[in-house]
Structures are given as structure tokens and as C-alpha cells.
Design a protein around this motif. Structure first.
Motif, PDB file in Angstrom:
ATOM      1  N   GLY A   1      56.029  30.866  42.315  1.00 19.39           N
ATOM      2  CA  GLY A   1      55.786  32.193  41.755  1.00 19.39           C
ATOM      3  C   GLY A   1      54.919  32.150  40.508  1.00 19.39           C
ATOM      4  N   LEU A   2      55.158  31.165  39.652  1.00 15.81           N
ATOM      5  CA  LEU A   2      54.344  31.043  38.441  1.00 15.81           C
ATOM      6  C   LEU A   2      52.898  30.690  38.773  1.00 15.81           C
ATOM      7  CD1 LEU A   2      56.826  29.256  36.013  1.00 15.81           C
ATOM      8  CD2 LEU A   2      56.032  31.626  35.946  1.00 15.81           C
ATOM      9  N   ARG A   3      52.698  29.805  39.743  1.00 15.84           N
ATOM     10  CA  ARG A   3      51.321  29.479  40.156  1.00 15.84           C
ATOM     11  C   ARG A   3      50.637  30.713  40.747  1.00 15.84           C
ATOM     12  NH1 ARG A   3      53.704  24.613  42.147  1.00 15.84           N
ATOM     13  NH2 ARG A   3      53.698  25.531  44.219  1.00 15.84           N
ATOM     14  N   LEU A   4      51.400  31.492  41.504  1.00 17.00           N
ATOM     15  CA  LEU A   4      50.837  32.713  42.091  1.00 17.00           C
ATOM     16  C   LEU A   4      50.442  33.702  41.002  1.00 17.00           C
ATOM     17  CD1 LEU A   4      50.294  34.239  44.768  1.00 17.00           C
ATOM     18  CD2 LEU A   4      52.592  35.184  44.539  1.00 17.00           C
ATOM     19  N   LEU A   5      51.282  33.846  39.974  1.00 14.38           N
ATOM     20  CA  LEU A   5      50.959  34.758  38.876  1.00 14.38           C
ATOM     21  C   LEU A   5      49.719  34.308  38.117  1.00 14.38           C
ATOM     22  CD1 LEU A   5      54.465  35.608  37.385  1.00 14.38           C
ATOM     23  CD2 LEU A   5      52.914  37.135  38.592  1.00 14.38           C
ATOM     24  N   GLN A   6      49.538  33.006  37.958  1.00 13.47           N
ATOM     25  CA  GLN A   6      48.364  32.504  37.246  1.00 13.47           C
ATOM     26  C   GLN A   6      47.082  32.793  38.015  1.00 13.47           C
ATOM     27  OE1 GLN A   6      49.237  28.382  36.693  1.00 13.47           O
ATOM     28  NE2 GLN A   6      50.421  28.729  34.814  1.00 13.47           N
ATOM     29  N   ARG A   7      47.150  32.814  39.338  1.00 16.56           N
ATOM     30  CA  ARG A   7      45.948  33.043  40.149  1.00 16.56           C
ATOM     31  C   ARG A   7      45.627  34.520  40.346  1.00 16.56           C
ATOM     32  NH1 ARG A   7      48.300  28.992  43.780  1.00 16.56           N
ATOM     33  NH2 ARG A   7      48.898  30.752  45.059  1.00 16.56           N
ATOM     34  N   MET A   8      46.560  35.415  40.000  1.00 17.35           N
ATOM     35  CA  MET A   8      46.345  36.845  40.250  1.00 17.35           C
ATOM     36  C   MET A   8      45.350  37.436  39.259  1.00 17.35           C
ATOM     37  SD  MET A   8      50.159  38.241  40.990  1.00 17.35           S
ATOM     38  CE  MET A   8      49.912  39.597  42.088  1.00 17.35           C
ATOM     39  N   SER A   9      44.573  38.394  39.756  1.00 17.04           N
ATOM     40  CA  SER A   9      43.661  39.135  38.888  1.00 17.04           C
ATOM     41  C   SER A   9      44.464  40.176  38.099  1.00 17.04           C
ATOM     42  CB  SER A   9      42.592  39.824  39.731  1.00 17.04           C
ATOM     43  OG  SER A   9      43.187  40.824  40.533  1.00 17.04           O
ATOM     44  N   PRO A  10      43.924  40.664  36.996  1.00 15.48           N
ATOM     45  CA  PRO A  10      44.657  41.666  36.209  1.00 15.48           C
ATOM     46  C   PRO A  10      45.059  42.919  37.002  1.00 15.48           C
ATOM     47  CG  PRO A  10      42.911  40.746  34.880  1.00 15.48           C
ATOM     48  CD  PRO A  10      42.738  40.191  36.270  1.00 15.48           C
ATOM     49  N   PRO A  11      44.201  43.497  37.853  1.00 13.94           N
ATOM     50  CA  PRO A  11      44.660  44.657  38.636  1.00 13.94           C
ATOM     51  C   PRO A  11      45.807  44.310  39.600  1.00 13.94           C
ATOM     52  CG  PRO A  11      42.279  44.596  38.617  1.00 13.94           C
ATOM     53  CD  PRO A  11      42.753  43.313  38.024  1.00 13.94           C
ATOM     54  N   ALA A  12      45.726  43.130  40.204  1.00 19.01           N
ATOM     55  CA  ALA A  12      46.805  42.729  41.106  1.00 19.01           C
ATOM     56  C   ALA A  12      48.097  42.488  40.333  1.00 19.01           C
ATOM     57  CB  ALA A  12      46.406  41.463  41.867  1.00 19.01           C
ATOM     58  N   LEU A  13      47.974  41.934  39.143  1.00 13.69           N
ATOM     59  CA  LEU A  13      49.143  41.703  38.299  1.00 13.69           C
ATOM     60  C   LEU A  13      49.776  43.031  37.884  1.00 13.69           C
ATOM     61  CD1 LEU A  13      50.674  39.342  37.105  1.00 13.69           C
ATOM     62  CD2 LEU A  13      49.216  39.502  35.089  1.00 13.69           C
ATOM     63  N   LEU A  14      48.936  44.013  37.554  1.00 17.00           N
ATOM     64  CA  LEU A  14      49.438  45.346  37.211  1.00 17.00           C
ATOM     65  C   LEU A  14      50.152  45.973  38.403  1.00 17.00           C
ATOM     66  CD1 LEU A  14      49.603  47.726  35.234  1.00 17.00           C
ATOM     67  CD2 LEU A  14      47.408  48.494  36.138  1.00 17.00           C
ATOM     68  N   GLY A  15      49.579  45.851  39.591  1.00 15.91           N
ATOM     69  CA  GLY A  15      50.227  46.384  40.787  1.00 15.91           C
ATOM     70  C   GLY A  15      51.563  45.714  41.058  1.00 15.91           C
ATOM     71  N   ALA A  16      51.619  44.396  40.888  1.00 15.65           N
ATOM     72  CA  ALA A  16      52.878  43.683  41.095  1.00 15.65           C
ATOM     73  C   ALA A  16      53.928  44.122  40.076  1.00 15.65           C
ATOM     74  CB  ALA A  16      52.648  42.175  41.010  1.00 15.65           C
TER      75      ALA A  16
END
Length: 87
Positions: free
Chosen positions: A27-42
Motif C-alpha cells: 500500500g505504501l509503494r502504491l501511494l508513492q506511485r500515485m499522482s496527486p489527483p489520484a491520491l486526492l480521489g483515493a
């Protein structure tokens, strides 16, 4: 069914901990690879799950209990009137 001993229980707990740690690392690796809009959506989806969904479930349970209580009162009143009418 075989008997459980302390070593088997400890092995099971260690396996559960390893699986949990692996899931957290993924999960942490996935969060590091996410773009800011995707992170906001999550984050918005997580906020929905944590706050709004439990509220909806509680309100559903409350209104279901209210419906059952009103139904019991109505059915009880009908039965009482039916008994009085038959006598």
C-alpha cells in the motif's frame, strides 16, 4: 482434528503478521506511485467509506426499527379491535 500447540499458534501469528506487513508495504509503494489527483480521489473515497457509509447504515437501522415498532403497534391495535368485535 489435531491438537494445537504453542509453536503452531506462534507460527500462525507470525504468518499473519508477515502478510499484514507485506500488505502495508504494498500500500505504501502504491501511494508513492500515485499522482496527486489520484491520491486526492483515493482520500475522498476513503473519507466516504469511513464517515458517510456508517452514518447511512445507522440511519437505515434506526428507521427499520422505527418501522417495526409502528407495525407492532398497528397490528396490536387491529387484533384488539378484532377481539372486541368478535365478543
Amino acid at each position: 482434528m489435531s491438537k494445537f500447540n504453542s509453536q503452531a499458534v506462534m507460527d500462525l501469528m507470525e504468518e499473519i503478521f508477515r502478510a499484514f506487513a507485506q500488505t502495508v508495504r504494498y500500500g505504501l509503494r502504491l501511494l508513492q506511485r500515485m499522482s496527486p489527483p489520484a491520491l486526492l480521489g483515493a482520500a475522498l473515497i476513503l473519507a466516504f467509506i469511513v464517515s458517510i457509509l456508517p452514518l447511512a447504515l445507522v440511519l437505515f437501522a434506526f428507521f427499520m426499527l422505527l418501522k417495526i415498532a409502528v407495525g407492532v403497534c398497528v397490528i396490536g391495535g387491529r387484533r384488539q379491535r378484532r377481539r372486541e368485535h368478535q365478543q
